[in-house]
Design a protein around this motif. Structure first.
Motif, PDB file in Angstrom:
ATOM      1  N   LEU A 107      46.720  32.119  56.382  1.00  0.00           N
ATOM      2  CA  LEU A 107      46.259  32.810  55.020  1.00  0.00           C
ATOM      3  C   LEU A 107      47.592  34.037  54.571  1.00  0.00           C
ATOM      4  O   LEU A 107      47.547  34.616  55.380  1.00  0.00           O
ATOM      5  CB  LEU A 107      44.794  33.464  55.481  1.00  0.00           C
ATOM      6  CG  LEU A 107      44.503  34.587  54.281  1.00  0.00           C
ATOM      7  CD1 LEU A 107      44.151  33.732  53.231  1.00  0.00           C
ATOM      8  CD2 LEU A 107      43.150  35.221  54.987  1.00  0.00           C
ATOM      9  N   PRO A 108      47.758  33.531  53.562  1.00  0.00           N
ATOM     10  CA  PRO A 108      48.940  34.797  52.883  1.00  0.00           C
ATOM     11  C   PRO A 108      48.423  36.104  52.836  1.00  0.00           C
ATOM     12  O   PRO A 108      47.092  35.975  52.512  1.00  0.00           O
ATOM     13  CB  PRO A 108      49.434  34.292  51.945  1.00  0.00           C
ATOM     14  CG  PRO A 108      48.259  33.353  51.413  1.00  0.00           C
ATOM     15  CD  PRO A 108      47.434  32.599  52.535  1.00  0.00           C
ATOM     16  N   PRO A 109      49.239  37.147  52.713  1.00  0.00           N
ATOM     17  CA  PRO A 109      48.497  38.455  52.284  1.00  0.00           C
ATOM     18  C   PRO A 109      47.996  38.411  51.060  1.00  0.00           C
ATOM     19  O   PRO A 109      48.277  37.951  50.229  1.00  0.00           O
ATOM     20  CB  PRO A 109      49.917  39.299  52.469  1.00  0.00           C
ATOM     21  CG  PRO A 109      50.826  38.703  53.320  1.00  0.00           C
ATOM     22  CD  PRO A 109      50.690  37.335  53.100  1.00  0.00           C
ATOM     23  N   THR A 110      46.776  39.108  50.970  1.00  0.00           N
ATOM     24  CA  THR A 110      45.899  39.362  49.662  1.00  0.00           C
ATOM     25  C   THR A 110      45.577  37.839  49.088  1.00  0.00           C
ATOM     26  O   THR A 110      45.350  37.567  47.911  1.00  0.00           O
ATOM     27  CB  THR A 110      46.526  40.232  48.551  1.00  0.00           C
ATOM     28  OG1 THR A 110      47.744  39.386  48.075  1.00  0.00           O
ATOM     29  CG2 THR A 110      46.994  41.456  49.130  1.00  0.00           C
ATOM     30  N   GLY A 111      45.810  36.766  49.989  1.00  0.00           N
ATOM     31  CA  GLY A 111      45.276  35.457  49.667  1.00  0.00           C
ATOM     32  C   GLY A 111      43.761  35.228  49.318  1.00  0.00           C
ATOM     33  O   GLY A 111      42.943  36.023  49.762  1.00  0.00           O
ATOM     34  N   ARG A 112      43.674  34.273  48.499  1.00  0.00           N
ATOM     35  CA  ARG A 112      42.363  33.994  48.082  1.00  0.00           C
ATOM     36  C   ARG A 112      41.773  32.550  48.770  1.00  0.00           C
ATOM     37  O   ARG A 112      42.446  31.541  48.962  1.00  0.00           O
ATOM     38  CB  ARG A 112      42.351  33.476  46.508  1.00  0.00           C
ATOM     39  CG  ARG A 112      42.690  34.375  45.952  1.00  0.00           C
ATOM     40  CD  ARG A 112      42.186  34.067  44.241  1.00  0.00           C
ATOM     41  NE  ARG A 112      40.688  34.086  43.920  1.00  0.00           N
ATOM     42  CZ  ARG A 112      39.948  33.305  43.223  1.00  0.00           C
ATOM     43  NH1 ARG A 112      40.640  32.424  42.486  1.00  0.00           N
ATOM     44  NH2 ARG A 112      38.790  33.598  43.042  1.00  0.00           N
ATOM     45  N   VAL A 113      40.618  32.825  49.622  1.00  0.00           N
ATOM     46  CA  VAL A 113      39.969  31.960  50.454  1.00  0.00           C
ATOM     47  C   VAL A 113      38.592  31.224  49.772  1.00  0.00           C
ATOM     48  O   VAL A 113      37.998  32.098  49.384  1.00  0.00           O
ATOM     49  CB  VAL A 113      39.929  32.469  51.755  1.00  0.00           C
ATOM     50  CG1 VAL A 113      39.224  31.413  52.598  1.00  0.00           C
ATOM     51  CG2 VAL A 113      40.941  32.972  52.446  1.00  0.00           C
ATOM     52  N   LEU A 114      38.551  30.127  50.082  1.00  0.00           N
ATOM     53  CA  LEU A 114      37.271  29.413  49.605  1.00  0.00           C
ATOM     54  C   LEU A 114      36.659  28.595  50.848  1.00  0.00           C
ATOM     55  O   LEU A 114      37.402  27.784  51.462  1.00  0.00           O
ATOM     56  CB  LEU A 114      37.452  28.326  48.464  1.00  0.00           C
ATOM     57  CG  LEU A 114      36.384  27.420  47.995  1.00  0.00           C
ATOM     58  CD1 LEU A 114      35.320  28.697  47.270  1.00  0.00           C
ATOM     59  CD2 LEU A 114      36.605  26.407  46.905  1.00  0.00           C
TER      60      LEU A 114
END
Length: 276
Positions: A107-114
């Motif tokens: 997960l990248p910094p400030t990443g969007r996860v679903l």
């Protein structure tokens, strides 16, 4: 023989009579009396009232008939966090913690996860709790499951957007940096569906009512439309499905396709990078 705990029994005597699996019995007795494990030892001479004996008897009998402990006490720990657990959702299992660990690593910094098919919200909440910088969305087709998941997010102070959705429908046009899922992957007619805790869990969250791969196929097929190029798709699957899932990913053009083992040495999660 039906379990019966008599009024007037002391806690010490009850513990010396393993009526069930000792761990299950201890958890249920603690829950029935609202006491800690330590209290079972320090209050060994405590005499059970009629009401207390009845509460314990009812819980032990229900467990004797197969009801999962997590449903009887209404909670289960996952990734070090407490989760409300009801018959509307699957019981969070330690095997699934592997999926969370792999997601956090990618997960990248400030990443969007679903998170697709969130159930109790265990995966989404664990990720959001560990990475408060992340923008986490979680979908489920069950409104009952979403209600449980929302309460779990609140309970653990996790920021998660929950949406009622049949797979990707509610996020059309959105793009994510990471997609995770623990979809229904048990094949229709599998004997495990009639054994143990699975008998009491929601069937639609366990089986695809087909060959066990239909939900996984759909995820592999549809994820690229909802992910940035190079984003990871990570999916939990059955103990014998890793090779088939890797084949689905490779055929669809995913890169860095791999499977990862759980604590029992079983290839439990497979994934790859979305083609660009």
């Amino acid at each position: 023989m039906t379990i019966v705990v008599a009024p007037g029994t002391t806690l010490g005597a009850l513990q010396r009579q393993p009526l069930l699996d000792p761990v299950d019995q201890r958890i249920l007795v603690c829950h029935a009396l609202g006491v800690t494990r330590t209290a079972l030892i320090t209050q060994s001479e405590r005499v059970l009232s009629e009401e207390e004996a009845l509460r314990i008897t009812q819980l032990l009998q229900r467990r004797e008939h197969g009801e999962p402990v997590a449903y009887l006490v209404g909670s289960r720990e996952f990734f070090g966090l407490p989760f409300e657990t009801t018959p509307a959702v699957l019981i969070p299992r330690p095997d699934t913690e592997l999926l969370v660990e792999l997601a956090l690593e990618r997960l990248p910094p400030t990443g969007r996860v679903l998170d697709l098919g969130t159930g109790s919200g265990a995966i989404a909440v664990a990720i959001a709790h560990t990475r408060p910088d992340a923008d986490v969305s979680a979908l489920d087709v069950s409104t009952e499951a979403l209600a449980v998941a929302q309460r779990n997010a609140q309970r653990n102070g996790a920021r998660v957007r929950f949406l009622h959705s049949d797979w990707f429908a509610a996020v059309a046009g959105e793009k994510f940096d990471l997609i995770v899922s623990n979809p229904p992957y048990i094949a229709s007619g599998d004997r495990h569906l009639d054994e143990g805790d699975l008998r009491f869990e929601p069937s639609g969250a366990l089986t695809d009512f087909a060959d066990g791969l239909s939900a996984l196929r759909q995820l592999v097929q549809d994820a690229p439309r909802h992910a940035h190029p190079g984003a990871w798709l990570l999916m939990e699957h059955g103990y014998d499905q890793a090779e088939a899932v890797r084949g689905l990913l490779s055929s669809a053009g995913y890169t860095e396709v791999a499977s990862w083992q759980d604590l029992a040495g079983i290839q439990r999660v497979s994934g790859g990078r979305v083609p660009g």
